[in-house]
Design an enzyme around this catalytic site. Structure first.
Site, PDB file in Angstrom:
ATOM      1  N   HIS A 180       0.416   1.333  -1.321  1.00 16.74           N
ATOM      2  CA  HIS A 180       1.824   1.721  -1.216  1.00 16.74           C
ATOM      3  C   HIS A 180       2.654   0.512  -1.617  1.00 16.74           C
ATOM      4  O   HIS A 180       2.105  -0.545  -1.982  1.00 16.74           O
ATOM      5  CB  HIS A 180       2.141   2.205   0.207  1.00 16.74           C
ATOM      6  CG  HIS A 180       1.675   1.259   1.277  1.00 16.74           C
ATOM      7  ND1 HIS A 180       2.208  -0.002   1.448  1.00 16.74           N
ATOM      8  CD2 HIS A 180       0.701   1.373   2.209  1.00 16.74           C
ATOM      9  CE1 HIS A 180       1.605  -0.601   2.452  1.00 16.74           C
ATOM     10  NE2 HIS A 180       0.664   0.202   2.928  1.00 16.74           N
ATOM     11  N   HIS A 209       1.581  -2.972  -0.399  1.00 18.99           N
ATOM     12  CA  HIS A 209       0.519  -3.629  -1.174  1.00 18.99           C
ATOM     13  C   HIS A 209       1.068  -4.132  -2.502  1.00 18.99           C
ATOM     14  O   HIS A 209       0.735  -5.224  -2.945  1.00 18.99           O
ATOM     15  CB  HIS A 209      -0.610  -2.640  -1.495  1.00 18.99           C
ATOM     16  CG  HIS A 209      -1.344  -2.116  -0.306  1.00 18.99           C
ATOM     17  ND1 HIS A 209      -1.256  -0.809   0.094  1.00 18.99           N
ATOM     18  CD2 HIS A 209      -2.194  -2.718   0.553  1.00 18.99           C
ATOM     19  CE1 HIS A 209      -2.022  -0.613   1.145  1.00 18.99           C
ATOM     20  NE2 HIS A 209      -2.603  -1.756   1.454  1.00 18.99           N
ATOM     21  N   LYS A 243       2.301  -7.019   8.548  1.00 21.72           N
ATOM     22  CA  LYS A 243       2.208  -5.902   9.503  1.00 21.72           C
ATOM     23  C   LYS A 243       0.972  -6.104  10.380  1.00 21.72           C
ATOM     24  O   LYS A 243       1.006  -5.887  11.577  1.00 21.72           O
ATOM     25  CB  LYS A 243       2.152  -4.558   8.780  1.00 21.72           C
ATOM     26  CG  LYS A 243       2.158  -3.379   9.748  1.00 21.72           C
ATOM     27  CD  LYS A 243       2.381  -2.089   9.038  1.00 21.72           C
ATOM     28  CE  LYS A 243       1.207  -1.704   8.176  1.00 21.72           C
ATOM     29  NZ  LYS A 243      -0.050  -1.451   8.935  1.00 21.72           N
ATOM     30  N   SER A 256      -0.945   2.740   4.918  1.00 18.33           N
ATOM     31  CA  SER A 256      -1.764   3.794   4.305  1.00 18.33           C
ATOM     32  C   SER A 256      -1.934   4.953   5.278  1.00 18.33           C
ATOM     33  O   SER A 256      -2.167   6.086   4.883  1.00 18.33           O
ATOM     34  CB  SER A 256      -3.133   3.234   3.926  1.00 18.33           C
ATOM     35  OG  SER A 256      -2.957   2.076   3.149  1.00 18.33           O
TER      36      SER A 256
END
Ligand code: PAF
Length: 299
Positions: A34, A37, A158, A195
């Site tokens: 996403h 990344h 994250k 994800s």
């Protein structure tokens, strides 16, 4: 972009790059890419001569079989996303290798025996709840370091605890690799990109931004409330969210933990003053719609 599935082919491409003194950037991922990344890949492309992006769902870091089975695998779409990123940005790197090994290629001797320990860093938050997880991450990351021999390696904030673990791994194995932590990328409504978000139903996806909204409010409360009060408020607010909001399909947040920790040692703090030197970070894991979401807030 070139896709490589064999470790030996990656090694020979890396050998050639090293002979030309090229600097290599590594972006380890489990695929299902996403924008989060892509922000790591973009940074790596701008800071290195060659970039290796690994896309490998690492079975040995999953302590839950169902989670491993449900983990999204979208290699073709991932490769297209990388191609379109390369087409739209200016970059220093002349080459990107997308490394997509099979499990057998990554672990030719079967399940690796090596185990890593990280002391107090892994005794909090994710550590006790996901036994073996960080050791499994360390095994695959070390293997990727050995294959790609990067100058820099890029990880998203994250997974805040994972970054501390990789920092400790680098100290243990004494590899001179620069660890580059990259900020969380959020959807317009504040939800941290992950994800796992693609497994949320539309109704759950609509609720999920409340996690970040709650953390942002917690950051404001930290100006005048004690650590324990902020912690309790975050957990209560999310746990009782469905009582005060119209949540369809019996959806509710089930917080697993919310800890306020020293940003470097990751040890829980009792008072804000305890984190004066390194800063404090709030880390949360919440279940929603059968999906485990994590997020952080810096205080
Ligand atoms: O953060 C991840 O996606 C994974 O833990 C990593 C670092 C790619 C190792 O499998």
């Amino acid at each position: 972009m070139k896709q490589i599935t064999r470790a030996a082919d990656l090694q020979s491409a890396v050998k050639q790059a090293k002979e030309q003194n090229l600097e290599i950037g590594l972006v380890p991922t489990m695929g299902a890419l996403h924008e989060g990344h892509l922000s790591l890949i973009e940074r790596a492309l701008k800071e290195n001569d060659m970039v290796v992006v690994s896309l490998f769902v690492n079975p040995i870091q999953f302590n839950n079989k169902e989670d491993l089975e449900k983990y999204p695998r979208t290699i073709d779409a991932d490769l297209k996303l990388i191609e379109s990123l390369i087409a739209r940005i200016e970059c220093r790197a002349k080459e990107l290798l997308a490394f997509t090994p099979s499990v057998e290629e990554m672990y030719p001797q079967g399940e690796p025996k090596e185990v890593y320990h990280f002391g107090p860093i892994e005794e909090v938050m994710e550590g006790p709840r996901r036994p073996g997880h960080f050791s499994g991450v360390a095994v695959v990351v070390r293997r990727l370091f050995d294959l790609a021999q990067p100058k820099r390696a890029y990880f998203g904030e994250k997974d805040y605890q994972q970054i501390a673990v990789i920092r400790s791994l680098l100290e243990q194995i004494k590899y001179p690799i620069e660890l580059v932590p990259c900020p969380i990328v959020r959807a317009d409504d504040g939800l941290a990109l992950s994800s796992r978000n693609m497994r949320l139903s539309p109704a759950a996806r609509a609720m999920a931004p409340a996690i970040n909204a709650t953390l942002e409010q917690a950051a404001e409360m930290a100006e005048y409330e004690e650590v324990d009060d902020v912690k309790e408020w975050v957990l209560d607010t999310l746990a009782s969210y469905h009582e005060v909001n119209d949540c369809p399909d019996g959806l509710r947040f089930e917080p697993e933990y919310f800890e306020i920790v020293d940003a470097v040692t990751l040890q829980p703090i009792a008072e804000w003053a305890n984190a004066e030197q390194n800063g404090a970070v709030g880390c949360i894991a919440v279940w929603l719609d059968g999906v485990r979401l994590i997020d952080i807030v810096k205080f």
